[in-house]
Each structure stands twice: as structure tokens, then as C-alpha cells.
Design a protein around this motif. Structure first.
Motif, PDB file in Angstrom:
ATOM      1  N   LEU A  36       0.814  -1.211   0.000  1.00 34.93           N
ATOM      2  CA  LEU A  36       0.000   0.000   0.000  1.00 34.93           C
ATOM      3  C   LEU A  36       0.847   1.261   0.000  1.00 34.93           C
ATOM      4  CD1 LEU A  36      -2.865  -1.031   2.455  1.00 34.93           C
ATOM      5  CD2 LEU A  36      -2.793  -1.181  -0.036  1.00 34.93           C
ATOM      6  N   LEU A  37       2.105   1.161   0.473  1.00 36.97           N
ATOM      7  CA  LEU A  37       2.977   2.333   0.489  1.00 36.97           C
ATOM      8  C   LEU A  37       3.742   2.509  -0.814  1.00 36.97           C
ATOM      9  CD1 LEU A  37       4.459   2.292   4.111  1.00 36.97           C
ATOM     10  CD2 LEU A  37       2.738   3.834   3.173  1.00 36.97           C
ATOM     11  N   GLY A  38       4.255   1.405  -1.368  1.00 34.53           N
ATOM     12  CA  GLY A  38       5.051   1.553  -2.573  1.00 34.53           C
ATOM     13  C   GLY A  38       5.255   0.242  -3.303  1.00 34.53           C
ATOM     14  N   VAL A  39       5.732   0.377  -4.552  1.00 33.47           N
ATOM     15  CA  VAL A  39       6.074  -0.763  -5.388  1.00 33.47           C
ATOM     16  C   VAL A  39       7.569  -0.690  -5.661  1.00 33.47           C
ATOM     17  CG1 VAL A  39       5.685  -1.903  -7.599  1.00 33.47           C
ATOM     18  CG2 VAL A  39       3.779  -0.768  -6.434  1.00 33.47           C
ATOM     19  N   PRO A  58      -3.226   0.431   8.153  1.00 36.12           N
ATOM     20  CA  PRO A  58      -2.755  -0.888   7.717  1.00 36.12           C
ATOM     21  C   PRO A  58      -1.849  -0.781   6.488  1.00 36.12           C
ATOM     22  CG  PRO A  58      -4.934  -0.493   6.829  1.00 36.12           C
ATOM     23  CD  PRO A  58      -4.523   0.773   7.558  1.00 36.12           C
ATOM     24  N   ASN A  59      -0.952  -1.737   6.352  1.00 33.70           N
ATOM     25  CA  ASN A  59      -0.120  -1.825   5.159  1.00 33.70           C
ATOM     26  C   ASN A  59       0.003  -3.295   4.759  1.00 33.70           C
ATOM     27  OD1 ASN A  59       1.638  -1.065   3.023  1.00 33.70           O
ATOM     28  ND2 ASN A  59       3.386  -1.650   4.283  1.00 33.70           N
ATOM     29  N   LEU A  60      -0.603  -3.643   3.643  1.00 29.32           N
ATOM     30  CA  LEU A  60      -0.535  -4.998   3.102  1.00 29.32           C
ATOM     31  C   LEU A  60       0.523  -5.018   2.005  1.00 29.32           C
ATOM     32  CD1 LEU A  60      -1.814  -7.881   2.990  1.00 29.32           C
ATOM     33  CD2 LEU A  60      -3.301  -6.983   1.176  1.00 29.32           C
ATOM     34  N   SER A  61       1.421  -6.006   2.036  1.00 30.19           N
ATOM     35  CA  SER A  61       2.482  -6.068   1.039  1.00 30.19           C
ATOM     36  C   SER A  61       2.742  -7.508   0.616  1.00 30.19           C
ATOM     37  CB  SER A  61       3.781  -5.463   1.589  1.00 30.19           C
ATOM     38  OG  SER A  61       4.268  -6.216   2.683  1.00 30.19           O
ATOM     39  N   TYR A  62       3.275  -7.637  -0.586  1.00 34.28           N
ATOM     40  CA  TYR A  62       3.643  -8.949  -1.120  1.00 34.28           C
ATOM     41  C   TYR A  62       5.038  -8.823  -1.721  1.00 34.28           C
ATOM     42  CZ  TYR A  62       3.802 -13.090  -4.097  1.00 34.28           C
ATOM     43  OH  TYR A  62       4.179 -14.269  -4.700  1.00 34.28           O
ATOM     44  N   ARG A  63       5.889  -9.786  -1.406  1.00 32.25           N
ATOM     45  CA  ARG A  63       7.276  -9.763  -1.874  1.00 32.25           C
ATOM     46  C   ARG A  63       7.631 -11.133  -2.459  1.00 32.25           C
ATOM     47  NH1 ARG A  63      12.343  -7.359  -0.772  1.00 32.25           N
ATOM     48  NH2 ARG A  63      14.079  -8.851  -0.681  1.00 32.25           N
ATOM     49  N   ILE A  64       8.341 -11.125  -3.565  1.00 32.94           N
ATOM     50  CA  ILE A  64       8.816 -12.362  -4.167  1.00 32.94           C
ATOM     51  C   ILE A  64      10.307 -12.230  -4.451  1.00 32.94           C
ATOM     52  CG2 ILE A  64       8.149 -11.628  -6.509  1.00 32.94           C
ATOM     53  CD1 ILE A  64       7.620 -14.633  -7.086  1.00 32.94           C
ATOM     54  N   GLU A  65      11.056 -13.279  -4.116  1.00 32.90           N
ATOM     55  CA  GLU A  65      12.500 -13.329  -4.329  1.00 32.90           C
ATOM     56  C   GLU A  65      12.809 -14.484  -5.265  1.00 32.90           C
ATOM     57  OE1 GLU A  65      13.888 -14.030  -0.427  1.00 32.90           O
ATOM     58  OE2 GLU A  65      13.467 -12.003   0.316  1.00 32.90           O
ATOM     59  N   PHE A  66      13.702 -14.258  -6.212  1.00 34.52           N
ATOM     60  CA  PHE A  66      14.062 -15.315  -7.153  1.00 34.52           C
ATOM     61  C   PHE A  66      15.436 -15.054  -7.770  1.00 34.52           C
ATOM     62  CE2 PHE A  66      11.604 -12.055  -9.196  1.00 34.52           C
ATOM     63  CZ  PHE A  66      12.231 -11.826 -10.405  1.00 34.52           C
TER      64      PHE A  66
END
Length: 782
Positions: free
Chosen positions: A259-262, A774-782
């Protein structure tokens, strides 16, 4: 909305996982703590593996351990002639390799064989070996794991003893031991940098959102007092941040949206042969991105956009040592458009730009000595305008500051007992400052700032470390500062010691410290009756402080530590209004110790004083068996004297701070490959202070009138906040993802920001701080 987000997290948690046991590589480099040279033949063992997994460092100090099971792992590090080290609970995930930089301290008693035990671990100890007290190491994992920190090191620091919010939950301002947030020094890669936060202001050390991403940070040091001689231009605290090195033989990537940044990050080798690497991260605000897509969540009245970029290129060489090219930059824009239908007429435009680039070279003269040299350049622009109906400009500020710094120090490890460090910092402070505002009384503009020039700021330091044994360390040193703009110079002796008796540690430190004001304050001008201008504060001196602290630590168990610290700070040469009986009550009780930012065109004098003293207690359980907690209690007083000589409480004299932080990691899925993280935080602190409101006078005047003869005698209600964090890490073959929900102030507590007289009710009312966030975030590492 929150309950649906939590349900989504729980659904993801119990999705089927891979049945295979996932594995990853742990690698890195081991160096001597004092000389920074490679430690050859050191042994690194992964504790508890069967068969035992481990590695040995090569001629350049590098090691590599493959096929390490994912999850939390503990490393034992040992080498003949060095004190052993334990690195507990390292998070090993499937998405990225673990890259470590480890420093070993030479043993004073030579041994052929060492036995490493968990009690030798130095969890939370500062990276800088010259620090003995009032300093902790802030890891990137803590910054990411602690509830509602939003990957911000300043917000993570609020969990430590003696530290509290500056009074506005929208900002990451921190108050250390009752000092103004202005006294904090930000350092990046070993050199001072401008305020690295979005939505800051002139002279401020804080803002709404950090420009630094957790993707970039290595373990960093946070100081709350009695700083070593290497540090200058700080009276409150120091953030000494380090950027990590990228993976030197494998390309890896990460993408994060919240919600804060990409944000997107990439790292990998430039040359596998030389171990050269790159690391880069870019972030753009989610609100700005949605607005560009036509989804304006804030409505037509407000626009909020920010973006930042950070990078580090690490290039080792065979003859010239190692080079690092690094940088950080950020831009943010805030626009407010009035609603004419409600009678609003005033537009606001606020833009901030900050950028810093640097080159660092570590050159080895011998196995026992090296030079570290940093050349950096930075620019900070703050442009603010305030006008009525885009017709009449009411105020405009255009502050542009640039700094060029050359910093170098020579470190010589005389022996295992003696280490000498001598250095200097040479800064060119350029500025182009303009301010004008509309004077309604005579319908004309007043120009309070119109300066374009530069000034030199020179610092030197020397530090000698003496270890009488593996138990006792003494650090003594001197810091020198000279400000060429007005010729002010300061000599500041420092000393600190640490007596380590195994499970018991006694430490102490004392010294003199100073902090310059913003250049805008020194160059602000007043117009005289004949039309000429004077700069009343050009000769103003620095804020100065004497710090003394004494601490005690005890390892109650191999993973539980108790820590207590008492401190006393005497502030002097604090800028206040001149001692003139014709001044207003506000002016006579004014002191810069109560300010957050800004400057004034009025004349000030270095006649103010202050005192901060208190007791800080910490009980901490380091992460083990998936559980950790941290609880701190601080009792303190923060006092000052203005031009009238009356000693009063400062604005920040809340009296107490109590923090509780805890978390649990639960292994879920087949073979326990995935991790559910539950984190919580409670903050309870005494309220900030302000001058009492004169209700009778306010009713007569029709606006808030305060009684400044009793300045800061009114204390706002106590501050109370509960934060939570829920995360789910899913490990797959060669990739890992993290879904997280962090909520600040989940109980929606209405903490007071300030009090004011309400013309509607005729009584005193309260303005409250930020509520549920609230801050919902999703992170992917590869």
C-alpha cells in the motif's frame, strides 16, 4: 477490511506445500575486525546438521557452504588466534543465497583449539568496535520483522530503551533521552548525508517515509549517547547505516508491492573472478502509481507521490584495495487544492529532492594497517509555496543545499592489544536559500533569506583502543570541529570502557559533543530601517552537550539478556533569545531544544542550558526456537532554561517510556518449509508538553492564547499504541514469497497531538494523531 485481509493470509498459510526439503547456499567473507584483512583457514560450521555442514575460508577469506536446509540456522565460526563467534538464528530461504560479512577479533591468549559455546554470541552488539556503551546493532531482519516498522530503520529504533516518537505518527521523528530530533546525525557508508526521508523539512532529521529500502541495508549501528571520537556533529543520536554488498556470483531479484510503494531490486556479479558485485533498488509510491492509472484514492484535493533509487557497486582489486560506488536519491511531491465551496482558498505545493553519491576506497598498506577514503557529493532541495487562489503568493521557500565531502582515516593495528585510528573530514557546504512571504500589514513582500555561497566545515579525530585482556577494553580519543562560516572551533575529548566478565559486562562512556544548526539559521537576515540587511545569527555557536553513561549487562541464559543503563547529559551553549526583559513571555522561555526543524530571522544567543538524566532497563530474548521478545522501561527527566533563567521541563519531558515487543515463527506446510510469523508491539509513554491555554483570554481574542510564563507545564495525555504484524513466507524451489500485513494502532487509540481553543464550543479541545493504519504487502525473491 482488516478481517478479510487476515482471512486471506490464513488461507494462503494452509495451502499445500512442496513435500521436498528445500536447501540453499550460505557464503561470505571473514576478516580481522581491526585490520580488515582476510582471515585464512577459518572454520564455519552449521550447528545441528547431520552430516555436519561447514566450510573453510580461502586465501581471500571467502567460504561457501552448499545444501543448507532452509529455516533458521546457527553458525559457529572459529580460527586459531581469534576469539570464536556464534551467529545465531540466520534466516535461510529458498529464494536468495545468504551472503555474510563476518569480523573476528584477535585473541590476546593464543590457543591451539577453541570450543565455541552459545554464550559467546554477541547478538545486538554494534558493528563499530570503538563503541562501548549506548549503542546497538540494528539488523535488516529486525527492521523487516518488527511490527509496523514499514521497513524503516527510524521506526524500528522506537523499540529501544530511551527512544520514543516525536509526537506525530505520520512522521518517523524520534526523541532520544528527551533530546530534540534535530540533534540526530544520519551517516551512510561512513559519511554524513542529508536527511534521507521523504516529506522532510528544512533542518529536520525525519519525514514521513524512509528513502532507504530494507533490500539495500546491512546491519547498522544506532547510538543514543556518549559517541566514540570518530563521530561529530551530533548531540542526540546517530544512525550509522551501511549498504550491503550484492551477491558476488549469482544474479538474484526481488519485487515487492504494498500500500505504500512498489519496489524492484536486482543484485549479482560484475565479475565472478574478482568477486565484484552490484546491488540496485527502485521504488515508486503506490498512490502515485494508482493516480497515474486514473484511480485517485485521495480525491481531487490532494496529490502525494514519491520515488527513490539506491545502489551499490563493490569492486575489489589486487593492488588498489576495494572500491565501492554507492548512491541514494529520492523525490516527493505533495499538492493540496482548496475546496472553494467550503470557503477554502489557499493552495499548497511542496516538493523535495535529495541525492547523494559516493566512492569508497579501502587501501591496505600492510597486514595490520589500511586507509579508508570516501569522496561524496550530495544535494538537497526543498521547495514550498503557499498561495491564495493561485493569485496571491503568500509564502515561498526555495532551499537548495549541496555538500562535497572528503573523509579519510588511517587504521593501524599495532598489536592484538593496541589499535590506532586517525582521520579527518573536509566538507564544502554550498547553499542557495530563498524565502519571501506576504506582509499583510503593509501589503508587501518581506525577503528573509536570499543567500548563495558556501562554507567550510572541517573535522578531525583520533582514537586509541587498548585491550589489557580479552575482558577489558579502553577507548580514548579526541574530536575537533571548525566551522569556517564564523570561525567557531571545538575540541571534544571522549572516553569509553568495557569490562567483560563472561556473562557480566560493565561499560561506561563520557565526552563532549556539538551540533551545528541549519545553514539557513546562520544566514537568515533582517531588514533595517535604512533598507540595509544584517545577519543576526551568523556568529552563533553550536549546540553543545556533555554525555556520561554507565551500563551493566548480564546474560541470564544463552538467549536472554538483561541490560541497565544510567545516563546524565548537560546541554550548554543552546541558542535562546537574548536576555532582554522587553521580550515577550514566549521569547523569554524559548529554546531550540524544543524545536523539530526550521530557522528564525530573530537574533539568538548561546545562553541556554539543559539537563537530561534517566534510567533505562532492557530485557531481551533473542530469537530462538521461533520466539523472541524485547521489553524496555525508561524513567527520565528532560529540563531546560531559556533567556529568563527559569528551569522548565522540555517539550519532550514525558517522564517514562515502556515498550513490549514479541513475535513467534511457526513452521507450517509439509516438511516445515514455510513460515507463519506473528509479531506485536505495545508502546506506552508519557505525553508531550505544551504551554497551558488561557481560556478566558482565548474567548476574548477568538483564538488560542497560551500562557508562556508556564511554558510546557501542561502535559498531554499518555501515549498508547498497539501494532501488529502477520506474515507468511512460502519457500519454493529457487523462489520465495512473503505476504505480510502490518497494522499501526490496531486499537484505533486517539492519542493527543496538541490542544487548542475551539471557538465552536468555547472550550479546550484536542487534535488527535494518526489512527488505524494498515499496510498490506507482497514480496517475491528469485
Amino acid at each position: 477490511m482488516t478481517k478479510y485481509l487476515i482471512r486471506l493470509l490464513l488461507l494462503v498459510c494452509f495451502q499445500p506445500a512442496f513435500s521436498q526439503t528445500l536447501k540453499q547456499t550460505i557464503k561470505g567473507r571473514i576478516i580481522d575486525e581491526q585490520s580488515r584483512t582476510a582471515v585464512i583457514g577459518a572454520t564455519v560450521v552449521v550447528v545441528g546438521t547431520d552430516p555436519t555442514l561447514g566450510g573453510i575460508t580461502d586465501v581471500d577469506g571467502y567460504f561457501r557452504i552448499e545444501e543448507v536446509p532452509i529455516g533458521r540456522q546457527t553458525l559457529n565460526v572459529s580460527s586459531i588466534g581469534y576469539e570464536p563467534a556464534v551467529l545465531p538464528e540466520i534466516l535461510v530461504g529458498s529464494g536468495k543465497e545468504v551472503v555474510l560479512n563476518i569480523r573476528l577479533k584477535e585473541a590476546l591468549i593464543q590457543m591451539d583449539e577453541v570450543v565455541v559455546s552459545a554464550s559467546t554470541q554477541e547478538k545486538g552488539q554494534p558493528r563499530n568496535d570503538l563503541a562501548t556503551i549506548s549503542a546497538v546493532s540494528l539488523s535488516v531482519e529486525q527492521t523487516s520483522r518488527f511490527a509496523a516498522t514499514f521497513d524503516d530503520p527510524a521506526r524500528a529504533a522506537l523499540t529501544f530503551a530511551g527512544v520514543q516518537t516525536g509526537g506525530d505518527d505520520l512522521l518517523n521523528e524520534i526523541v532520544i533521552r528527551g533530546n530534540s530530533p534535530k540533534g540526530i546525525l544520519w551517516r551512510l557508508e561512513g559519511v554524513e548525508v542529508p536527511n534521507p526521508n521523504h516529506f522532510g523539512s528544512i533542518g529536520s532529521s525525519a519525514g514521513g517515509i524512509s528513502m532507504l529500502s530494507s533490500n539495500m541495508l546491512a546491519n547498522s549501528d544506532f547510538f543514543t549517547g556518549a559517541f566514540p571520537a570518530q563521530y561529530g556533529n551530533a548531540t542526540s543520536g546517530i544512525f550509522d547505516l551501511q549498504l550491503r554488498q550484492g551477491n558476488f556470483d549469482k544474479n538474484e531479484f526481488a519485487f515487492q508491492a504494498g500500500l505504500l510503494g512498489v519496489a524492484a531490486a536486482a543484485e549479482g556479479p560484475i565479475s565472478k573472478k574478482s568477486k565484484a558485485s552490484y546491488l540496485i533498488n527502485y521504488r515508486y509510491s503506490t498512490l502515485g502509481l494508482l493516480t497515474n492509472l486514473g484511480l485517485d484514492l485521495l480525491g481531487e484535493q490532494e496529490d502525494v507521490t514519491f520515488q527513490d533509487l539506491s545502489f551499490k557497486f563493490h569492486i575489489p582489486t589486487k593492488k588498489l584495495g576495494s572500491f565501492s560506488v554507492w548512491g541514494l536519491g529520492g523525490n516527493n511531491i505533495y499538492t493540496f487544492r482548496p475546496d472553494i465551496s467550503f470557503g477554502e482558498t489557499e493552495f499548497e505545493d511542496d516538493e523535495q529532492n535529495m541525492g547523494v553519491v559516493g566512492v569508497t576506497n579501502v587501501f591496505y598498506l600492510s597486514e595490520d594497517s589500511f586507509f579508508e577514503t570516501i569522496v561524496s557529493a550530495s544535494q538537497s532541495d526543498i521547495v514550498f509555496s503557499y498561495d491564495s487562489l493561485r493569485v496571491l503568493l503568500l509564502e515561498k521557500e526555495d532551499f537548495r543545499e549541496n555538500q562535497v565531502r572528503f573523509s579519510t582515516f588511517y587504521n593501524h593495528k599495532i598489536s592484538a592489544s593496541h589499535d590506532l585510528r586517525v582521520g579527518g573530514i573536509f566538507s564544502r557546504l554550498g547553499y542557495d536559500l530563498n524565502n519571501q512571504f506576504w506582509n499583510r500589514a503593509d501589503s508587501s513582500y518581506i525577503i528573509s533569506l536570499d543567500e548563495k555561497d558556501h562554507a567550510g566545515f572541517y573535522q578531525g579525530f583520533a582514537n586509541w583502543q587498548f585491550r589489557t585482556s580479552e575482558r577489558f577494553t579502553l577507548n580514548t580519543g579526541m574530536h575537533y570541529s571548525h566551522f569556517a562560516l564564523n570561525g567557531r572551533s571545538y575540541v571534544e575529548p571522549r572516553a569509553g570502557f568495557m569490562w567483560n566478565r563472561g556473562r557480566h559486562v560493565i561499560s561506561g562512556g563520557l565526552g563532549l559533543h556539538s551540533r551545528m544548526e541549519t545553514v539557513a539559521l546562520y544566514t537568515a537576515r533582517q531588514e533595517q530601517e535604512d533598507g540595509s540587511f544584517v545577519q543576526p545569527n551568523k556568529d552563533l555557536g553550536f549546540n553543545r552537550a556533555f554525555h556520561a553513561a554507565l551500563g551493566y549487562e548480564k546474560m541470564l541464559t544463552p538467549t536472554v539478556r538483561f541490560k541497565g543503563e544510567v545516563y546524565y547529559q548537560y546541554l550548554f551553549d543552546v541558542p535562546v533569545w537574548p536576555n532582554d526583559t522587553t521580550q515577550s513571555d514566549f521569547a523569554r522561555s524559548f529554546s531550540t531544544v524544543n524545536t523539530f526543524d526550521g530557522y528564525t530571522t530573530d537574533e539568538l544567543a548561546n545562553n541556554g542550558t539543559g539537563r537530561n538524566y534517566g534510567l533505562e532497563l532492557t530485557l531481551e530474548k533473542f530469537l530462538s526456537n521461533g520466539f523472541y521478545f524485547l521489553t524496555t522501561a525508561s524513567l527520565y527527566k528532560s529540563l531546560y532554561s531559556g533567556a529568563d533563567g527559569v528551569e522548565r521541563s522540555t517539550q519532550f519531558d514525558g517522564g517514562f517510556i515502556y515498550n513490549v515487543l514479541a513475535g513467534k515463527e511457526i513452521q507450517v506446510g509439509r516438511n516445515g518449509n514455510n513460515t507463519l510469523g506473528l509479531n506485536g508491539k505495545v508502546i506506552w509513554a508519557g505525553g508531550k508538553r505544551e504551554a497551558p491555554i488561557d481560556v478566558s483570554a482565548s474567548r476574548t481574542e477568538g483564538f488560542t492564547v497560551r500562557n508562556f510564563t508556564q511554558n510546557y507545564e501542561t502535559r498531554l495525555n499518555n501515549y498508547f499504541r498497539v501494532d501488529i504484524g502477520i506474515s507468511y513466507r512460502k519457500n519454493r524451489v529457487k523462489t520465495a514469497s512473503v505476504l505480510a500485513l502490518n497494522v499501526q494502532n490496531i486499537l484505533q487509540q486517539e492519542n493527543e497531538l496538541a490542544r487548542f481553543y475551539s471557538t465552536r464550543t468555547g472550550e479546550v479541545s484536542s487534535e488527535t494523531q494518526l489512527g488505524f493504519f494498515p499496510n498490506l504487502s507482497y514480496r517475491i525473491e528469485f
